[in-house]
Enzyme design. Structure first.
Site, PDB file in Angstrom:
ATOM      1  N   ASN A 114       1.275  -0.787  -0.057  1.00 47.70           N
ATOM      2  CA  ASN A 114       0.058  -0.200   0.281  1.00 47.70           C
ATOM      3  C   ASN A 114       0.881   1.302  -0.310  1.00 47.70           C
ATOM      4  O   ASN A 114       1.787   1.403  -0.242  1.00 47.70           O
ATOM      5  CB  ASN A 114      -0.705   0.258   1.220  1.00 47.70           C
ATOM      6  CG  ASN A 114      -0.831   0.024   2.561  1.00 47.70           C
ATOM      7  OD1 ASN A 114       0.048  -0.997   2.390  1.00 47.70           O
ATOM      8  ND2 ASN A 114      -0.847   1.013   3.437  1.00 47.70           N
ATOM      9  N   ASP A 115       0.331   2.508   1.069  1.00 39.77           N
ATOM     10  CA  ASP A 115       0.813   3.645   0.840  1.00 39.77           C
ATOM     11  C   ASP A 115       2.259   4.283   0.153  1.00 39.77           C
ATOM     12  O   ASP A 115       3.515   3.449   0.195  1.00 39.77           O
ATOM     13  CB  ASP A 115       0.638   3.839   1.896  1.00 39.77           C
ATOM     14  CG  ASP A 115      -0.374   4.242   2.313  1.00 39.77           C
ATOM     15  OD1 ASP A 115      -1.076   3.813   2.437  1.00 39.77           O
ATOM     16  OD2 ASP A 115      -0.121   4.930   3.911  1.00 39.77           O
ATOM     17  N   SER A 116       2.162   5.155  -0.743  1.00 39.61           N
ATOM     18  CA  SER A 116       3.095   5.520  -1.396  1.00 39.61           C
ATOM     19  C   SER A 116       4.130   6.071  -0.605  1.00 39.61           C
ATOM     20  O   SER A 116       5.461   7.037  -0.573  1.00 39.61           O
ATOM     21  CB  SER A 116       3.233   6.280  -3.374  1.00 39.61           C
ATOM     22  OG  SER A 116       2.910   5.517  -3.499  1.00 39.61           O
TER      23      SER A 116
END
Length: 507
Positions: free
Chosen positions: A67-69
């Site tokens: 997930n998250d960048s």
């Protein structure tokens, strides 16, 4: 799913478009409001990986959940470092670590051991998003959110074990000084996360942590003279009513002219600042452009730059938890975002992976000063075939299609220029509602025109990527749309892939 496409430029008579990465995926209608926890699935390693829908253009680990960048990228000593949220034990959210990969060109990546794992009392229940900062003396430091043994979100830091290692393979989380920010009773410790890359001004370091007070989105500002002891400012850097939780804040300067990026600490009389948040309620990224008052330590959006769901978004598709960084090597600001799929958790487990990092984009300020422009980084052209398929001077008649033959795969890199005799048919329409309301079949103003991607032989199924030209305030505006709402798309894609009948057509 269509990802990483951006309008390059427009004039009164032509549009030039690069559509990077047409990727087959399931129907995308939205993103879940929060990461749901599936204990029975989160620690089941993939026995095999289904390659059917995996992309050749985007960054993604060989298997499992990503997930998250927002842990984000960093350029250091000749290498790009990408940190990202990752589950090493399964294909749904859980067991999150800071995974770490390195690259010389942002295209070819080498996976390393995780940089941060949940091992200390101050992060024993989670190592969540954050940012990297390079201190004087060329010393990188990671700021991240840890979930402590009391389920409070605190801000921690980590530093490389060995600065002489160009890959920065090992990181240490010192017990002394961690957490470096501990929320007091006035802060909602269950919604207090994602510290930004720090910037230096007025002899102090500054960072922002996203939070909320009821439905008020808040960017708490903290300052430090030595990057060790941090003090909360009297007022937030910025806040806005009615927006809910501000996740993954990003705050950076942009030049008023040209496309060169600026260091995060850059200031100047004409320099503008971008403030971006990921709204937990909508699962989209919104930004404003404004002025940073370094004396009052406040950010003020420009008149007309809206702090709400009606504001500007980086991307109107599946794009969340983004992070930008200043690329010292090429003097540009590069933006990364994250997308998940609409597959269910059971399907994610079966296919052995979930999520991708979206195509990195160079961002700069539009000459009007009212919005950002973006374009896929130049390095992506390394993935192009040495023998491209070309079509020249094709006339598109209303309701007709022109097939781009010789392309039968599920992924393609397309550049196309549309030219018109006149834009006089542009209609006065509300920009953000047009794509959803009219889709790809209802005419209005000038359009829709564009591409039919992953199209079946008789066009029973296709994913349109199209444009509409309309008027706003007496000026022509180009809207870029896609439509992935067809209910049988996911089922038919597998069949079509086996028979290699997918096409790209000009709409």
């Amino acid at each position: 799913m269509m990802c990483g496409e951006k309008l390059r430029s427009s004039t009164a008579t032509s549009l030039h478009v690069a559509a990077f990465c047409v990727v087959v995926a399931a129907t995308i209608i939205g993103v879940q409001g929060s990461h749901k926890v599936y204990p029975e699935l989160q620690s089941l390693p993939a026995e095999k990986v289904d390659e059917t829908h995996r992309t050749g253009y985007h960054f993604q680990p060989p298997k499992h959940w990503i997930n998250d960048s927002h842990p984000g990228p960093m350029y250091f000593n000749g290498l790009y470092h990408l940190f990202y949220q990752y589950n090493p034990k399964g294909s749904v959210w859980g067991n999150i670590v800071w995974a770490h990969s390195v690259s010389k060109d942002l295209i070819n990546w080498q996976a390393l051991e995780p940089a941060i794992e949940a091992t200390k009392p101050f992060d024993i229940k989670g190592c969540w998003s954050g940012s990297a900062t390079i201190l004087p003396g060329n010393k990188p430091v990671i700021l991240y959110t840890g979930v402590d043994k009391h389920n409070r979100q605190v801000q921690d830091y980590a530093v490389p074990t060995n600065l002489s290692d160009p890959y920065l393979r090992s990181w240490v989380k010192p017990s002394k000084g961690n957490p470096f920010i501990d929320p007091d009773r006035s802060v909602n410790a269950s919604a207090f996360r994602d510290p930004t890359t720090a910037w230096f001004v007025n002899g102090e370091w500054h960072t922002v942590v996203g939070s909320k007070r009821d439905m008020v989105g808040v960017a708490y500002l903290y300052t430090s003279k030595d990057f060790k002891k941090w003090v909360r400012a009297k007022e937030p850097l910025h806040s806005a009513r009615g927006t809910g939780m501000w996740e993954c804040p990003d705050f950076y300067p942009v030049s008023p002219t040209g496309r060169r990026g600026l260091d995060t600490s850059a200031l100047g009389k004409e320099v503008k600042h971008v403030f971006k948040v990921s709204l937990d309620l909508t699962r989209f990224d919104y930004y404003t452009i404004g002025v940073y008052d370094k004396e009052k330590e406040k950010y003020v959006p420009d008149l007309g730059s809206v702090d709400s769901w009606a504001g500007l978004r980086y991307d109107y598709g599946n794009f969340y938890a983004s992070k930008s960084f200043f690329d010292y090597k090429k003097h540009r600001r590069v933006l990364w975002g994250w997308a998940n799929e609409s597959d269910g958790e059971a399907r994610d487990k079966d296919k052995g992976w979930a999520g991708i990092q979206l195509i990195p984009r160079k961002v700069w300020l539009d000459p009007s000063g009212k919005q950002l422009l973006q374009w896929p980084i130049k390095e992506l052209e390394m993935l192009r075939s040495p023998d491209p398929r070309k079509l020249n001077s094709k006339v598109l008649k209303h309701g007709r299609h022109v097939e781009v033959d010789g392309i039968t795969g599920a992924q393609a890199d397309v550049e196309v220029t549309f030219s018109f005799r006149s834009l006089d048919r542009g209609a006065d329409l509300p920009a953000q509602d047009v794509c959803h309301q009219k889709g790809s079949t209802v005419p209005g103003g000038l359009g829709p025109f564009g591409l039919l991607t992953v199209a079946s032989e008789k066009l029973e199924e296709f994913t349109p990527v199209m444009f509409r030209v309309f008027k706003k305030g007496g000026k022509h505006v180009v809207l870029f749309c896609s439509d992935a709402t067809r209910k049988t798309f996911a089922c038919l894609v597998k069949l079509l892939l086996r028979h290699r009948e997918l096409k790209i057509l000009l709409l």
